[in-house]
Design an enzyme around this catalytic site. Structure first.
Site, PDB file in Angstrom:
ATOM      1  N   ALA A   9      24.247  37.593  19.855  1.00  0.00           N
ATOM      2  CA  ALA A   9      25.273  36.661  19.390  1.00  0.00           C
ATOM      3  C   ALA A   9      25.171  35.315  20.082  1.00  0.00           C
ATOM      4  O   ALA A   9      25.937  34.406  19.775  1.00  0.00           O
ATOM      5  CB  ALA A   9      26.669  37.248  19.618  1.00  0.00           C
ATOM      6  N   GLY A  10      24.232  35.173  21.014  1.00  0.00           N
ATOM      7  CA  GLY A  10      24.087  33.931  21.755  1.00  0.00           C
ATOM      8  C   GLY A  10      23.273  32.893  21.007  1.00  0.00           C
ATOM      9  O   GLY A  10      22.879  33.077  19.855  1.00  0.00           O
ATOM     10  N   ILE A  12      20.067  31.562  21.488  1.00  0.00           N
ATOM     11  CA  ILE A  12      18.723  31.979  21.079  1.00  0.00           C
ATOM     12  C   ILE A  12      18.784  33.308  20.333  1.00  0.00           C
ATOM     13  O   ILE A  12      18.075  33.505  19.338  1.00  0.00           O
ATOM     14  CB  ILE A  12      17.793  32.082  22.301  1.00  0.00           C
ATOM     15  CG1 ILE A  12      17.607  30.697  22.941  1.00  0.00           C
ATOM     16  CG2 ILE A  12      16.437  32.667  21.907  1.00  0.00           C
ATOM     17  CD1 ILE A  12      16.822  30.721  24.237  1.00  0.00           C
ATOM     18  N   ALA A  79      19.734  39.321  26.328  1.00  0.00           N
ATOM     19  CA  ALA A  79      20.989  39.265  27.085  1.00  0.00           C
ATOM     20  C   ALA A  79      20.726  38.823  28.520  1.00  0.00           C
ATOM     21  O   ALA A  79      19.924  39.426  29.236  1.00  0.00           O
ATOM     22  CB  ALA A  79      21.667  40.636  27.075  1.00  0.00           C
ATOM     23  N   ALA A  80      21.413  37.761  28.922  1.00  0.00           N
ATOM     24  CA  ALA A  80      21.267  37.259  30.289  1.00  0.00           C
ATOM     25  C   ALA A  80      22.320  36.196  30.536  1.00  0.00           C
ATOM     26  O   ALA A  80      22.832  35.566  29.610  1.00  0.00           O
ATOM     27  CB  ALA A  80      19.879  36.659  30.522  1.00  0.00           C
ATOM     28  N   TYR A 182      19.066  31.943  39.679  1.00  0.00           N
ATOM     29  CA  TYR A 182      18.737  32.297  38.299  1.00  0.00           C
ATOM     30  C   TYR A 182      17.250  32.598  38.154  1.00  0.00           C
ATOM     31  O   TYR A 182      16.856  33.608  37.555  1.00  0.00           O
ATOM     32  CB  TYR A 182      19.143  31.161  37.361  1.00  0.00           C
ATOM     33  CG  TYR A 182      18.632  31.305  35.952  1.00  0.00           C
ATOM     34  CD1 TYR A 182      19.013  32.382  35.166  1.00  0.00           C
ATOM     35  CD2 TYR A 182      17.757  30.366  35.409  1.00  0.00           C
ATOM     36  CE1 TYR A 182      18.543  32.528  33.867  1.00  0.00           C
ATOM     37  CE2 TYR A 182      17.284  30.502  34.110  1.00  0.00           C
ATOM     38  CZ  TYR A 182      17.675  31.578  33.342  1.00  0.00           C
ATOM     39  OH  TYR A 182      17.204  31.716  32.062  1.00  0.00           O
ATOM     40  N   LYS A 186      15.306  36.084  36.924  1.00  0.00           N
ATOM     41  CA  LYS A 186      14.404  36.156  35.773  1.00  0.00           C
ATOM     42  C   LYS A 186      13.053  36.751  36.182  1.00  0.00           C
ATOM     43  O   LYS A 186      12.455  37.519  35.414  1.00  0.00           O
ATOM     44  CB  LYS A 186      14.214  34.779  35.149  1.00  0.00           C
ATOM     45  CG  LYS A 186      15.474  34.188  34.524  1.00  0.00           C
ATOM     46  CD  LYS A 186      16.096  35.108  33.483  1.00  0.00           C
ATOM     47  CE  LYS A 186      15.249  35.230  32.220  1.00  0.00           C
ATOM     48  NZ  LYS A 186      15.921  36.079  31.201  1.00  0.00           N
ATOM     49  N   ARG A 250       9.297  17.814  30.980  1.00  0.00           N
ATOM     50  CA  ARG A 250       9.634  19.126  30.467  1.00  0.00           C
ATOM     51  C   ARG A 250       8.973  19.311  29.102  1.00  0.00           C
ATOM     52  O   ARG A 250       8.500  18.362  28.490  1.00  0.00           O
ATOM     53  CB  ARG A 250      11.158  19.291  30.319  1.00  0.00           C
ATOM     54  CG  ARG A 250      11.957  19.186  31.606  1.00  0.00           C
ATOM     55  CD  ARG A 250      11.709  20.362  32.517  1.00  0.00           C
ATOM     56  NE  ARG A 250      12.613  20.366  33.666  1.00  0.00           N
ATOM     57  CZ  ARG A 250      12.314  19.814  34.838  1.00  0.00           C
ATOM     58  NH1 ARG A 250      11.156  19.183  35.005  1.00  0.00           N
ATOM     59  NH2 ARG A 250      13.182  19.889  35.840  1.00  0.00           N
TER      60      ARG A 250
END
Length: 360
Positions: A9-10, A12, A79-80, A182, A186, A250
């Site tokens: 549902a996020g 991405i 999910a994260a 973070y 990961k 980036r």
């Protein structure tokens, strides 16, 4: 293919769900609806048409995960808890959401015989990107010093001679060097999935996302990416505030291309040898500076020009851009959205409503 999409549902995740459904897969979404992204956890998300089932639950909950895995053949694990967060008070929540959640998911997959996994990774595991010294060749710069940043010296020097370095494209074989909480979580996810694959004969492909942007990014939250923060500022009629001198390089990759990478990885993972793990960079192949991105968004909206502040965050890195040739060579994936086209679209695209900048 029957797919469990965690975090579906996020930002991405919902783009990946739409792509997988469009390709004919049966998709079940599991999402905890974290308030930092979704606001009220009682609000049912708007999922892409064709998603077969939505389960509101946390990947740290064994019973929920086992129910979500029932009947699936592969998992796409998005999910994260993302972003640099606010301060070290976020560390337990990052480790819980990202690492404990992944461990619970992997244990359940092992018990239930689900052996194919695509993991949402991140370029933050590299720390700084690739650098070359004119005299000493490829070098790894030391972490930047507060004194240098305070004086506006943002470029990391050669650790041997102090000369100015040339940034280049980082490959998947580069050493990892996570420089914030973070990033550490990961990288731990990658180690957990690799150990899982070896222990139970599973197969995992990790997609190390570079700077993802596009429609549906959450707005007005410190957990969002810099593209979303600039877009939110412009929507309020304010100038984007660019940290350092705006020269940070980036690789900005459109969310639809990232969704396509997930679809390609799910097709490819089933053909990998048992007990193996492999990582892929996911980038556009077009490095740009943060300042260029802010200027492109401002121009597309007709908003105020960016303001370069000279401010910094100690956990940020100066340059990290992707060599995504491995993914292009080993799967059918190609990025389709260029920088100018993507930023022009994103400048007026809808964002997710503002959410509380706290976690549960």
């Amino acid at each position: 293919m029957d797919i469990l999409l965690t975090g579906g549902a996020g930002f991405i995740g919902s783009a990946a769900a739409a792509r997988l459904v469009a390709e004919g897969h049966r998709v079940r979404v599991l999402d905890a609806l974290l308030p930092a992204v979704h606001g009220s956890p009682d609000h049912r998300p708007e999922l892409p048409d064709g998603v077969e089932e939505f389960i509101h639950g946390d990947v740290r909950d064994r019973a929920v995960v086992e129910r979500a895995l029932d009947g699936v053949t592969a998992v796409c694990h998005q999910a994260a808890m993302v972003g640099l967060g606010v301060d070290l008070e976020d560390a337990p929540e990052y480790a819980g959401c990202n690492d404990l959640g992944t461990a619970v998911l992997l244990a359940a997959m092992a018990r239930l015989g689900v052996r194919d996994l695509v993991l949402a990774g991140s370029m933050v595991v590299y720390g700084e990107g690739r650098y070359d010294c004119p005299e000493h060749g490829g070098v790894a710069p030391a972490p930047r010093r507060v004194a240098d940043l305070e004086d506006g010296r943002f470029e990391p020097p050669c650790p041997v001679c102090g000369a100015q370095l040339r940034p280049g494209l980082v490959t998947e074989d580069a050493p990892t060097d996570p420089r914030n909480v973070y990033a550490a979580t990961k990288l731990a996810q990658e180690h957990l999935t690799s150990a899982w694959a070896r222990a139970c004969g599973g197969r995992v492909l990790t997609l190390r996302y570079h700077n993802v942007y596009g429609p549906g990014m959450p707005r007005d939250t410190p957990y969002a990416g810099v593209a979303s923060l600039f877009r939110s500022a412009l929507a309020r009629g304010e100038a984007p505030l660019v940290y350092e001198d705006g020269g940070q390089r980036r690789d900005f990759v459109h969310v639809s291309d990232v969704a396509g990478a997930n679809a390609a990885a799910l097709r490819a993972v089933t053909g990998r040898p048992d007990g193996t793990a492999r990582a892929y960079n996911v980038g556009s192949g077009e490095p740009h500076t943060v300042g260029e991105m802010a200027a492109a968004l401002a121009a597309a909206t007709g908003g105020p020009a960016p303001v370069v502040t000279g401010h910094y965050r100690l956990g940020d890195v100066r340059h990290v851009t992707a060599d995504s040739s491995r993914l292009r060579q080993e799967t059918s994936w190609r990025p389709l959205i260029g920088f100018t086209e993507g930023m022009t679209e994103f400048a007026t695209a809808p964002q997710r409503p503002a959410a509380r900048a706290t976690t549960t």
